[in-house]
Design an enzyme around this catalytic site. Structure first.
Site, PDB file in Angstrom:
ATOM      1  N   ARG A   1      21.568  10.526 -48.851  1.00  0.00           N
ATOM      2  CA  ARG A   1      22.450   9.363 -48.809  1.00  0.00           C
ATOM      3  C   ARG A   1      23.892   9.788 -48.519  1.00  0.00           C
ATOM      4  O   ARG A   1      24.844   9.265 -49.093  1.00  0.00           O
ATOM      5  CB  ARG A   1      22.380   8.566 -50.115  1.00  0.00           C
ATOM      6  CG  ARG A   1      20.980   8.128 -50.514  1.00  0.00           C
ATOM      7  CD  ARG A   1      20.356   7.184 -49.500  1.00  0.00           C
ATOM      8  NE  ARG A   1      19.032   6.819 -49.954  1.00  0.00           N
ATOM      9  CZ  ARG A   1      17.911   7.482 -49.621  1.00  0.00           C
ATOM     10  NH1 ARG A   1      17.977   8.508 -48.795  1.00  0.00           N
ATOM     11  NH2 ARG A   1      16.741   7.101 -50.078  1.00  0.00           N
TER      12      ARG A   1
ATOM     13  N   SER B   1      18.597  -0.282 -53.912  1.00  0.00           N
ATOM     14  CA  SER B   1      18.605   0.782 -54.915  1.00  0.00           C
ATOM     15  C   SER B   1      20.040   1.064 -55.339  1.00  0.00           C
ATOM     16  O   SER B   1      20.874   1.426 -54.511  1.00  0.00           O
ATOM     17  CB  SER B   1      17.968   2.051 -54.350  1.00  0.00           C
ATOM     18  OG  SER B   1      16.625   1.816 -53.979  1.00  0.00           O
TER      19      SER B   1
ATOM     20  N   GLU C   1      24.303   4.860 -55.759  1.00  0.00           N
ATOM     21  CA  GLU C   1      24.113   4.939 -54.316  1.00  0.00           C
ATOM     22  C   GLU C   1      24.981   3.891 -53.635  1.00  0.00           C
ATOM     23  O   GLU C   1      25.391   4.047 -52.477  1.00  0.00           O
ATOM     24  CB  GLU C   1      22.634   4.701 -53.993  1.00  0.00           C
ATOM     25  CG  GLU C   1      22.287   4.760 -52.534  1.00  0.00           C
ATOM     26  CD  GLU C   1      20.795   4.607 -52.294  1.00  0.00           C
ATOM     27  OE1 GLU C   1      20.434   3.959 -51.289  1.00  0.00           O
ATOM     28  OE2 GLU C   1      19.993   5.116 -53.091  1.00  0.00           O
TER      29      GLU C   1
END
Length: 352
Positions: free
Chosen positions: A162, A245, A348
């Site tokens: 990420r 998420s 995230e």
């Protein structure tokens, strides 16, 4: 080019946070964005995609830019490998659908991830064993220092979990298109998240040992299975606000993982504590499992809630949750997981 002052951003972030930007600009061509005098715009200047990985924590005092550059163009239709270039403003799932429709392998495991192509290249989105970097060949940008065209090859993008160079040099580069590499070669990836079960494939099946595809799998079949899995456990942002998420899955040492197993109920073993062994000997543990074990599934705070079907997701359950509601719930989760497992979760979702 569209320009709006004091602009409501609630339709441009999937959390549905009711915040405003001092100025919002949407452009349709590279020439339009190059025509802007960045120094004259309300500062700071921030570029968004569909706002599917953002939490606006308050009204934005500067300028929000959004790309309307939309095209999908096949560049090289070679024997096995196929290259195509996609405009930054294309909805990422529309790109995935197009590739699957053509019977090409590569992005099907990334089906139904919300967002746009440019943001996907910034975030290095991932799901079910595939990351954007696995299919990206290059990223085309404008360098805002002199408006020159800059093309980064895959190895120059500094992709990580990420992560990318674009996250660390935010504001300098504006992604205008992304070059993807897909393939005609039979190559389904079925090792994650119950994909085999959804497709009726035996657990021991290996696509590498079955180059002719005896089960008749197609990219569209895998895409449909992924969509079914995601719909069963993840909220539709059009119905319930969320940013997908919320936390990254933490990576810990083998010794740390073994301590977690030892402290778990006697009925559990290392095989039953969900984890992924990494090549360097470390272990990735699902953040959703940690959050669930800390008792947060379904927990509410103000208008925010940990989603009942997937505790990795925080949702705007009331439709009127404030950024403070989400942040307070986030901080409670981080503190409890740290206390119980000595693991620090990292979001995230970008906080703006």
């Amino acid at each position: 080019m569209k320009r709006f002052e004091n602009y409501d951003l609630s339709g441009h972030n999937t959390f549905g946070m009711k915040v405003k930007a001092a100025l919002y600009i949407e452009y349709d061509t590279v020439e339009e964005i190059k025509s802007l005098d960045m120094a004259s715009l309300p500062q700071p200047v921030f570029h968004i995609g569909a706002g599917s990985n953002l939490l606006f924590t308050k009204d934005f005092p500067g300028t929000v830019l959004h790309s309307g550059v939309k095209f999908i163009k096949y560049v090289d239709m070679g024997l096995d490998e196929v290259l195509l270039t996609v405009g930054a403003g294309v909805v990422f799932d529309d790109f995935v659908a197009e590739v699957a429709k053509q019977g090409l392998w590569g992005p099907e495991n990334l089906s139904l991830i919300p967002g746009e192509v440019g943001a996907a290249a910034v975030q290095n989105i991932g799901a079910y064993g595939v990351e954007a970097k696995d299919i990206i060949s290059g990223v085309v940008c404008l360098d805002t220092r002199d408006w020159s065209k800059t093309v980064f090859k895959l190895g120059e993008c500094a992709y990580g979990y990420r992560d990318s160079r674009f996250k660390h040099e935010r504001g300098r580069y504006i992604i205008t298109s992304v070059l993807f590499r897909v393939t005609r070669k039979y190559s389904p990836k079925l090792d994650y998240g119950g994909i085999r079960t959804a497709l009726g494939i035996p657990d021991g099946y290996s696509a590498a040992a079955d180059p002719l595809g005896s089960y008749g799998l197609t990219p569209q079949a895998v895409r449909d299975a992924i969509i079914g899995i995601r719909n069963a456990k993840l909220p539709d942002p059009a119905e319930i606000g969320s940013a997908g998420s919320f936390f990254k899955n933490p990576v810990i040492s083998r010794e740390h993982f073994e301590r977690i197993v030892a402290d778990s109920p006697a009925a559990e073993s290392a095989a039953k504590v969900p984890h992924y062994d990494l090549p360097d000997g470390s272990v990735k543990v699902p953040a959703a499992w940690l959050i669930d074990r800390c008792g947060f599934r379904g927990k509410t705070l103000g208008g925010a809630q940990v989603y009942e079907k997937q505790p990795l997701v925080i949702v705007n359950a009331s439709g009127s949750a404030s950024p403070d509601d989400v942040i307070a719930l986030e901080q409670q989760i981080i503190a409890k997981v740290k206390e119980k497992y000595d693991i620090v979760l990292h979001p995230e979702v970008d906080h703006i």
